[in-house]
Structure formats: C-alpha cells, structure tokens
Design an enzyme around this catalytic site. Structure first.
Site, PDB file in Angstrom:
ATOM      1  N   SER A   1      49.196 -63.558 -47.469  1.00 45.36           N
ATOM      2  CA  SER A   1      50.164 -62.907 -48.333  1.00 45.36           C
ATOM      3  C   SER A   1      49.812 -63.169 -49.795  1.00 45.36           C
ATOM      4  O   SER A   1      49.592 -64.323 -50.190  1.00 45.36           O
ATOM      5  CB  SER A   1      51.556 -63.454 -48.014  1.00 45.36           C
ATOM      6  OG  SER A   1      52.497 -62.869 -48.861  1.00 45.36           O
TER       7      SER A   1
ATOM      8  N   CYS B   1      72.735 -75.496 -44.616  1.00 44.60           N
ATOM      9  CA  CYS B   1      73.490 -74.780 -45.635  1.00 44.60           C
ATOM     10  C   CYS B   1      72.603 -73.900 -46.494  1.00 44.60           C
ATOM     11  O   CYS B   1      73.047 -72.888 -47.009  1.00 44.60           O
ATOM     12  CB  CYS B   1      74.233 -75.754 -46.526  1.00 44.60           C
ATOM     13  SG  CYS B   1      75.836 -76.139 -45.858  1.00 44.60           S
TER      14      CYS B   1
END
Lengths: 145, 399
Positions: free
Chosen positions: B198, B323
């Site tokens: 990438s 989270c």
C-alpha cells in the site's frame, strides 16, 4: 467534528470529584478490568442527603467524563433523587455521547445505585428491591467473556 | 505536533506530491484511449509498473495495481482459494495476528467450506518456519503470512517460509503493507508468490496499492468491468496516485539503510525510556521488529484515555484498546501474543518516522510517564493492583 462534545472533553480533562472517601457510608463498584472499564463511587451521607461524593474510574474518556458528570448531578441531593438519576440524564448533561459509548453512562448510573444500596444494606434500611435490578454493569460489553 | 503514528499512515514525500500533481495536470488522458494523449498516459502507467517491479525484484507483468493493501489481500486470497478449490484443496494456513483484510477474507472462505488454520505467533509475535512446515498438508492451497505486523511491528521469517512453500508446491502470499519501503524485499530471492502493498505506508498517496502475483498464478477478478490490468482488475487506473506511488517507493527503497540506521537508536531509546514506567511491558520481540515500531502495555489504565491526553500534549499515537477500535474486544494482535484482556486495553503504539528526533523521543517518554501516572491515580483497577487485591500481570521492571 471531534470525537466527543466539548462538555465531555471538559469533564474528561478536568474531572470533578475524583478521589476516595475514607470511611465512606456507601461504596459501589461496577464493571471489570477484562471489559476495560471499572467505576467506583464513594458516598458520604448525612440525613439522607449526599453530603460528598467521589469517584475512581478505569476506562476511556467518556467513562471518566460520565463519572464526573454523574457525581456532579447527585452531589448535595437527597438519596431519593440520586436514585432517580438515569444514564439518559448523564448523557444529556454531557451534550451527548457517541452511540457505542452510551454504556459508559449506564455504568455511572449503576455505580451510583450500587453505592446507595450499599449504604442501605450497611444500615439495615428497608428499600424496594425493584429499585436495584441485578446489574453487574458490564453485560453490555462483556458478552462472550 | 509530534506525529508518532506512521504505521497508520505517512506524510507524503514532496517528490511524490510533485509527481502526483504533475500527472493530474499534464497527463490526465485515459490509458485505455487510443489517441496519442491517452497513449501517453498508458506509457506513464507502464513506466510506473516497471519501476515498482524493479523495487520488488519482480517482472512488470507480475504487478497489478489496486486501490490499496486491503483490496490486494482480498484478491490474492480469493485467487489462491479458487485455484485450490479446482484441485479439491481447501486448507489455508495463516496466523492469528494478521490484518483484518486477511482475517475477514479467510472468515468468508471458512463459510464457503475452507478449513482455515491460524498458527500461533508466540509471546514474541513471530511464527516459525517449522510451524508452517508441519502445518502444510497435501490439501493445503495457500499459506498467507504477513511480512511485518502492523501493531507490534514484529518481522516474520518470510524467506524461510517462502522456501518451505516452494518445496511443498503451496502458494505463498504475504501482506507486506508494513514492510515494503521499510525492509529490503525481493520476491524472487524470498520465494514470495504473491505480495500486497500500500502506497501510503511509505510516503506515497492513499488509494493506490499493488498485488504482485508471480507469473503463472491466475488471478480471480474481484472488481468486475473493463479490461484494465490485463482483465484482472476493472476500473480506470488511478494514474496520479500510481505515479506518486512509484516515486515514493523508489525513494523509500533507496533510503532504507539510512532510515534504519537513524530509526533503530531512536526506537531503542524510546523502549528504554518507557521501560522505566513500572508494571509495563514491550509487546513483541525486542530486536526482530520494524525500525520505527514501539508498542507497550501499561497495567491499570485504558488506552483511549491515554491517547486523548497524549493528543492534548501534541502527540499522535494509537492503541489496541476496545474503546479505540469501536469493538468490544481489545486488539486481536495483543490477545494473539498472550496478553490478557485487562492489559491489552492499556496498550500504546508509537510508530516513528524520518522526521522523528531525539528530543521528540524524550518528550514522548516524559509525556507518557506523566499521563500513565495521572490515569493510574484515578483508576480503581490500579488501586487494587497496588493493594494486592488483584495480582499484577507484569513484573515491576523488566529488563
């Protein structure tokens, strides 16, 4: 667009009522370390009024902010009022929480209820058991553990 | 601002920006058009392909442009699975700590009846060639193992794994998104059959990637449509980004030695500094890791609050806490190396880059120490650890 509202960030950066009350009249702890959040509420109670409240929280920004806001909302209030505090009220006072963070406000509500229940239990005060559903705080996040 | 999240994405290099913009401005023809202006774009496209192939030790015909690493991973795995299926081979070997672009693709294949075997990566975050050797069966159609882990930076023994796969006649794919431009990669010497990369991980633009597939491996099309990329990947080529990618890759490959020489001492200084925080531990092998990667777990705190407070101090970092991922569980990578949930929530990844200085490292150490102490002081979990109500997971100090 920030992750959290300014209110949340304010209560996260400058949390109100952090700490411990030695010889507290009621203590409530919910959550567990496996889920990544624990809230602990300490109450000092005089004539059925919350004279002082402190909290300790292990958790994310919204967990800390929810604890801070929840303690502000019940400080100086009669127990009967503190028991009516809902997670929705905590969320609204914070100008909202992201959907996947609502459980933080639920933890705050449950920790307070648990601390009040602890106070009632310690002093042999009769109460309506329906006020305290069997909650361990973390069921929202701990499925599968 | 101190940008210490280079594993997430990197700042584009000036030369890559210049090349991208130049292409947008001057070479906007469609490579599939037959008039001269379109053919000029075609030449620019093939030039980029040649240059990228050279950086990888591949032939230009083995380079397929994609939208990025995830697409390349998907196409590589689906292609190998399809080839295997035709021969009745439906066993795939991978590891437990691959990127989700690989793991979720494998999950999909599992639902289609493939047997997926995820190898253990041990406490140090490294799989061994012996594990691969003993896992390969006559019905194995693919081994897919990442080159370097995106969270903890550990580098896998790719050439050795490639050699085993070559001997056994099994296709070997590696997700090299974190490695290309950072480590010397040569697909021929390392026996790599398929590789994903990438551009934005080595100072190139977003939206451009490559799937290298060795000559003879028939690819499945994932994006159907026109005949671009020899019919294997439809859609008008993202030429400006592809040109930027080629320039960025040449530059990164040329800088590997100086980059590594500069970054390793900074990385080690950061590891030493953070190791002074009691009850913390480095994640992943101390030596066999990317030059810029540092990943720690701290007892008694949660990663998202750590990141937010570091952000207030001008430090950009990331964490494997539940989270921050938006899921309910902490990082699968940290769980795969045996970290219990309660410390996996308290993880911090710092990925340094060319622009990081020694002063930055010292400031990061000081800031992380302050924030960890602050958060521990309000953590009931930490209080329980200190009071002995819960057992510590780490030693007070590790060497």
């Amino acid at each position: 667009m920030a992750l959290y509202s300014e209110k949340v960030m304010d209560h996260f950066r400058n949390p109100r009522n952090v700490g411990v009350i030695e010889n507290a009249d009621g203590v409530g702890e919910v959550g567990n370390p496996v889920c990544g959040d624990i809230m602990k509420i300490y109450l000092k109670i005089e004539n059925d009024v919350i004279d002082d409240v402190k909290f300790e929280t292990f958790g994310c920004g919204s967990a800390i902010a929810s604890s801070s806001m929840a303690t502000e909302l019940i400080k100086g209030k009669p127990l009967s009022e503190a028991l009516k505090l809902t997670n929705k009220a905590v969320t609204e006072a914070l100008d909202g929480l992201p959907a996947h963070k609502i459980h933080c406000s639920v933890l705050a509500e449950e920790a307070i209820k648990k601390a009040v229940k602890d106070y009632y239990d310690r002093n042999g005060i009769e109460y309506d058991k329906g006020l305290f559903p069997d909650c361990e705080g973390c069921e929202h996040c701990c499925d599968g553990h | 601002m101190i940008y210490a999240d280079n594993a997430a994405t990197t700042k584009m290099s000036e030369s890559a920006i210049a090349e991208t913009v130049k292409c947008m401005r001057e070479c906007y023809g469609n490579p599939s058009s037959l008039y001269e202006f379109g053919q000029e774009a075609k030449v620019a496209l093939e030039d980029a392909r040649n240059r990228i192939a050279k950086c990888l030790g591949a032939d230009a015909k083995e380079i397929y442009f994609t939208s990025g690493g995830s697409e390349a991973d998907n196409q590589a795995i689906f292609s190998a699975a399809k080839l295997g299926e035709k021969k009745g081979k439906k066993h795939i070997i991978s590891t437990a700590f691959e990127h989700h672009a690989v793991l979720h693709t494998l999950e999909k294949l599992k639902k289609q009846g493939f047997e997926i075997e995820l190898l253990d990566v041990h406490k140090n975050g490294i799989v061994t060639p012996e594990q691969v050797k003993s896992a390969i069966r006559p019905e194995t159609c693919l081994v897919t193992i990442m080159y370097a882990n995106n969270e903890i930076g550990t580098i896998q023994p790719i050439a050795e794994i490639g050699e085993i796969c070559r001997e056994k006649g099994v296709i070997f794919h590696t997700d090299a998104v974190q490695a290309v431009g950072h480590l010397a990669v040569n697909v021929k010497e390392q026996n790599i059959d398929m590789l994903s990369l990438s551009a934005h991980k080595f100072h190139g633009p977003r939206g451009a990637g490559v799937l290298y597939a060795k000559k003879g491996i028939a690819l499945e099309t994932v994006i159907n449509g026109g005949a671009q990329e020899r019919g294997k990947r439809a859609g008008t080529e993202n030429l400006p980004a592809i040109r930027g990618m080629a320039v960025a890759l040449e530059e990164a490959v040329g800088n590997i030695d100086s980059y590594t020489e500069k970054l390793i001492p900074l990385r080690n200084r950061l590891i030493e500094g953070l190791s002074k925080i009691p009850y913390s531990e480095l994640n992943g092998d101390r030596e066999k890791r990317l030059a810029g990667n540092v990943n720690f777990c701290f007892e008694g705190i949660e990663g998202e609050s750590l990141l937010l407070l570091l952000d207030d101090k001008g430090i950009c970092a990331s964490s494997g806490s539940a989270c921050t991922s938006g899921s309910l569980d902490p990082s699968h990578v940290l769980l795969a190396i045996g970290r219990p949930h309660e410390v996996a929530h308290g993880s911090l990844r710092l990925s340094l880059g060319e622009e990081t200085t020694e002063e930055d490292v010292d400031y990061i150490v000081k800031s992380v120490s302050e924030v960890v102490t602050y958060l521990r002081n309000m953590s009931p979990f930490w209080r329980d650890l200190v009071n002995g109500k819960r057992p510590h997971i780490f030693a007070e100090y590790t060497k």
